[in-house]
Design a protein around this motif. Structure first.
Motif, short mmCIF file in Angstrom:
data_model
loop_
_atom_site.label_atom_id
_atom_site.label_comp_id
_atom_site.label_asym_id
_atom_site.label_seq_id
_atom_site.Cartn_x
_atom_site.Cartn_y
_atom_site.Cartn_z
N VAL A 204 -2.27 -11.14 7.45
CA VAL A 204 -1.05 -10.33 7.52
C VAL A 204 -1.05 -9.57 8.84
CG1 VAL A 204 0.33 -8.51 6.46
CG2 VAL A 204 -0.98 -10.08 5.01
N CYS A 205 0.04 -9.68 9.57
CA CYS A 205 0.25 -8.91 10.79
C CYS A 205 1.48 -8.04 10.59
CB CYS A 205 0.41 -9.84 12.00
SG CYS A 205 0.65 -8.97 13.56
N LYS A 206 1.26 -6.74 10.52
CA LYS A 206 2.36 -5.81 10.31
C LYS A 206 2.97 -5.46 11.67
CE LYS A 206 4.96 -3.30 7.68
NZ LYS A 206 5.93 -3.93 6.77
N VAL A 207 4.09 -6.07 11.96
CA VAL A 207 4.72 -5.93 13.28
C VAL A 207 5.49 -4.63 13.39
CG1 VAL A 207 6.30 -7.01 14.92
CG2 VAL A 207 4.85 -8.44 13.47
N PHE A 208 6.14 -4.21 12.32
CA PHE A 208 6.97 -3.00 12.36
C PHE A 208 6.96 -2.36 10.98
CE2 PHE A 208 11.19 -1.07 11.56
CZ PHE A 208 11.14 -0.06 12.51
N GLY A 209 7.04 -1.02 10.96
CA GLY A 209 7.12 -0.30 9.71
C GLY A 209 5.77 0.22 9.24
N THR A 210 5.81 0.85 8.08
CA THR A 210 4.60 1.43 7.50
C THR A 210 3.75 0.36 6.83
OG1 THR A 210 5.81 1.92 5.46
CG2 THR A 210 5.75 3.64 7.15
N ASP A 211 2.53 0.75 6.46
CA ASP A 211 1.63 -0.17 5.79
C ASP A 211 2.23 -0.65 4.47
OD1 ASP A 211 -0.30 -0.16 7.69
OD2 ASP A 211 -1.49 1.42 6.78
N THR A 212 1.98 -1.90 4.15
CA THR A 212 2.43 -2.48 2.89
C THR A 212 1.24 -2.57 1.94
OG1 THR A 212 2.07 -4.71 3.74
CG2 THR A 212 4.27 -3.79 3.96
N VAL A 213 1.35 -1.93 0.80
CA VAL A 213 0.25 -1.88 -0.16
C VAL A 213 -0.05 -3.27 -0.70
CG1 VAL A 213 -0.49 -0.93 -2.38
CG2 VAL A 213 0.79 0.49 -0.77
N PHE A 214 0.98 -4.02 -1.04
CA PHE A 214 0.77 -5.31 -1.70
C PHE A 214 0.21 -6.36 -0.74
CE2 PHE A 214 4.62 -3.83 -4.35
CZ PHE A 214 3.80 -2.96 -5.06
N LEU A 215 0.65 -6.34 0.52
CA LEU A 215 0.12 -7.30 1.48
C LEU A 215 -1.32 -6.96 1.87
CD1 LEU A 215 3.17 -8.07 3.79
CD2 LEU A 215 2.29 -9.36 1.85
N GLN A 216 -1.67 -5.68 1.83
CA GLN A 216 -3.07 -5.32 2.01
C GLN A 216 -3.94 -5.98 0.94
OE1 GLN A 216 -4.26 -1.22 2.60
NE2 GLN A 216 -2.31 -0.73 3.59
N GLN A 217 -3.49 -5.91 -0.29
CA GLN A 217 -4.24 -6.53 -1.38
C GLN A 217 -4.28 -8.05 -1.23
OE1 GLN A 217 -2.78 -5.11 -5.18
NE2 GLN A 217 -2.47 -3.04 -4.40
N ALA A 218 -3.19 -8.63 -0.75
CA ALA A 218 -3.16 -10.09 -0.57
C ALA A 218 -4.20 -10.53 0.45
CB ALA A 218 -1.77 -10.53 -0.13
N ALA A 219 -4.31 -9.82 1.56
CA ALA A 219 -5.29 -10.17 2.58
C ALA A 219 -6.72 -9.94 2.08
CB ALA A 219 -5.04 -9.38 3.86
N TYR A 220 -6.92 -8.85 1.38
CA TYR A 220 -8.28 -8.52 0.91
C TYR A 220 -8.75 -9.51 -0.16
CZ TYR A 220 -12.09 -5.93 -1.26
OH TYR A 220 -13.30 -5.57 -1.79
N LEU A 221 -7.90 -9.83 -1.11
CA LEU A 221 -8.31 -10.67 -2.22
C LEU A 221 -8.51 -12.13 -1.82
CD1 LEU A 221 -6.01 -9.22 -5.04
CD2 LEU A 221 -8.45 -8.82 -4.72
N THR A 222 -7.87 -12.56 -0.75
CA THR A 222 -8.01 -13.96 -0.32
C THR A 222 -8.97 -14.11 0.85
OG1 THR A 222 -6.07 -13.73 1.12
CG2 THR A 222 -5.70 -14.55 -1.12
N GLY A 223 -9.58 -13.03 1.31
CA GLY A 223 -10.52 -13.12 2.43
C GLY A 223 -9.87 -13.19 3.79
N GLY A 224 -8.61 -12.78 3.89
CA GLY A 224 -7.92 -12.79 5.17
C GLY A 224 -8.04 -11.48 5.90
N SER A 225 -7.27 -11.34 6.97
CA SER A 225 -7.27 -10.15 7.81
C SER A 225 -5.92 -9.46 7.72
CB SER A 225 -7.58 -10.50 9.27
OG SER A 225 -8.85 -11.11 9.40
N TYR A 226 -5.95 -8.13 7.72
CA TYR A 226 -4.74 -7.32 7.72
C TYR A 226 -4.75 -6.47 8.98
CZ TYR A 226 -1.17 -3.95 6.28
OH TYR A 226 -0.04 -3.17 6.22
#
Length: 306
Positions: A204-226
């Motif tokens: 997940v690359c957050k280009v604009f806006g505040t942190d997204t709680v759900f996408l943080q969990q998506a990256a963490y649970l699948t072993g990706g990077s946020y």
């Protein structure tokens, strides 16, 4: 490069990258405002994204790519290496200063994005289901790619049995500009569990806006990077250094890691992100009573934990 290193490089599986581009018109309008510290318009973003896409395709001739657009209310496949170019998409003449395959890829993606952005309306901007549909569509496409690679490399009679690992290394990259939508929590978590089963990393690359709680969990649970961009004018550098290397090289590279993950969930009754929920069976119910249309509280013995 010695002989053993070259042989190991040839044995590495090709990489399949699925890009999910958030095309919310309202958020991109806010991102391009001059009042921001570093304004970033959609056209500037796409110019840097095309270079990243070309770099992925140039890294190996058998790398594959799929680009999916997440618009308000729906998602659409913008490009796939499986698609064959039509006669109408063929350029009228060749340009000496451009690589023809990259030019065709960039032109097709840019034209498809322009078509879809023209269809978006202000009413559609209130719909928040586009990202979930894009992730689901990406997982279906990755599963189809895996099945095709298994069918090619194995005997067709053995495909019905337990399939061996795919010859491709699939991963997903979400370029997000929209905030969290609490109403999409349950379908998004189901998509994350499906990605875990398919062993697909979600970056997940957050280009604009505040942190997204759900996408943080998506990256963490699948072993990706946020990653949240600190300087949006260096978007291409972030993409090249953090998300261009395949998953196999991340063990030896200093890729961004999440020091803190927000594990809050959305309650089922109010569809709001809550810090403390009902402890009964660890369900996501808030402690506030759910209200009816007439404003009076209705009995909710399980909703408030009693």
């Amino acid at each position: 490069m010695d002989t053993s290193t070259a042989a190991a490089a040839r044995e590495d599986p090709p990489a399949h990258l699925t890009l999910i581009v958030d095309l919310n018109p309202l958020q991109w309008q806010l991102s391009s405002q001059a009042s921001n510290d570093i304004p970033l318009s959609l056209s500037q973003f796409l110019a840097q994204l095309m270079i990243f896409i070309n770099a992925h395709l140039a890294a190996r001739d058998d790398n594959t790519l799929a680009v999916i657009g997440a618009l308000p209310g729906y998602s659409v496949m913008l490009y796939s290496t499986d698609d064959r170019p039509t006669d109408a998409e063929a350029p009228a003449r060749h340009q000496a200063n451009s690589f023809q395959p990259f030019r065709m890829v960039d032109g097709r993606i840019a034209s498809r994005i322009q078509e879809e952005m023209e269809k978006a309306t202000e009413m559609d901007a209130k719909n928040d289901r586009g990202l979930v549909g894009a992730i689901t569509k990406a997982l279906c496409h990755i599963n189809r790619v895996n099945l095709l690679s298994v069918a090619i490399t194995n005997n067709p009679e053995s495909t019905s049995a337990v399939a061996p690992p795919s010859s491709q290394s699939p991963r997903m990259l979400i370029l997000s500009v929209s905030p969290d939508a609490s109403t999409s929590y349950i379908p998004l978590m189901n998509s994350i569990f499906a990605a875990q089963k398919l062993k697909v990393k979600i970056d997940v690359c957050k280009v604009f806006g505040t942190d997204t709680v759900f996408l943080q969990q998506a990256a963490y649970l699948t072993g990706g990077s946020y990653l949240v961009l600190e300087r949006r004018d260096a978007l291409l550098q972030y993409l090249s250094m953090c998300f261009l290397p395949p998953a196999g090289l991340r063990k030896v590279l200093a890729t961004p890691s999440q020091d803190k993950v927000d594990f809050r969930a959305a309650c089922f009754c109010h569809k709001k992100v809550v810090d403390i929920g009902c402890t009964l069976k660890r369900l996501g119910y808030s402690r506030q009573p759910a209200a009816q249309a007439n404003g009076r509280p209705k009995p909710n013995g399980t909703a408030n934990g009693k």
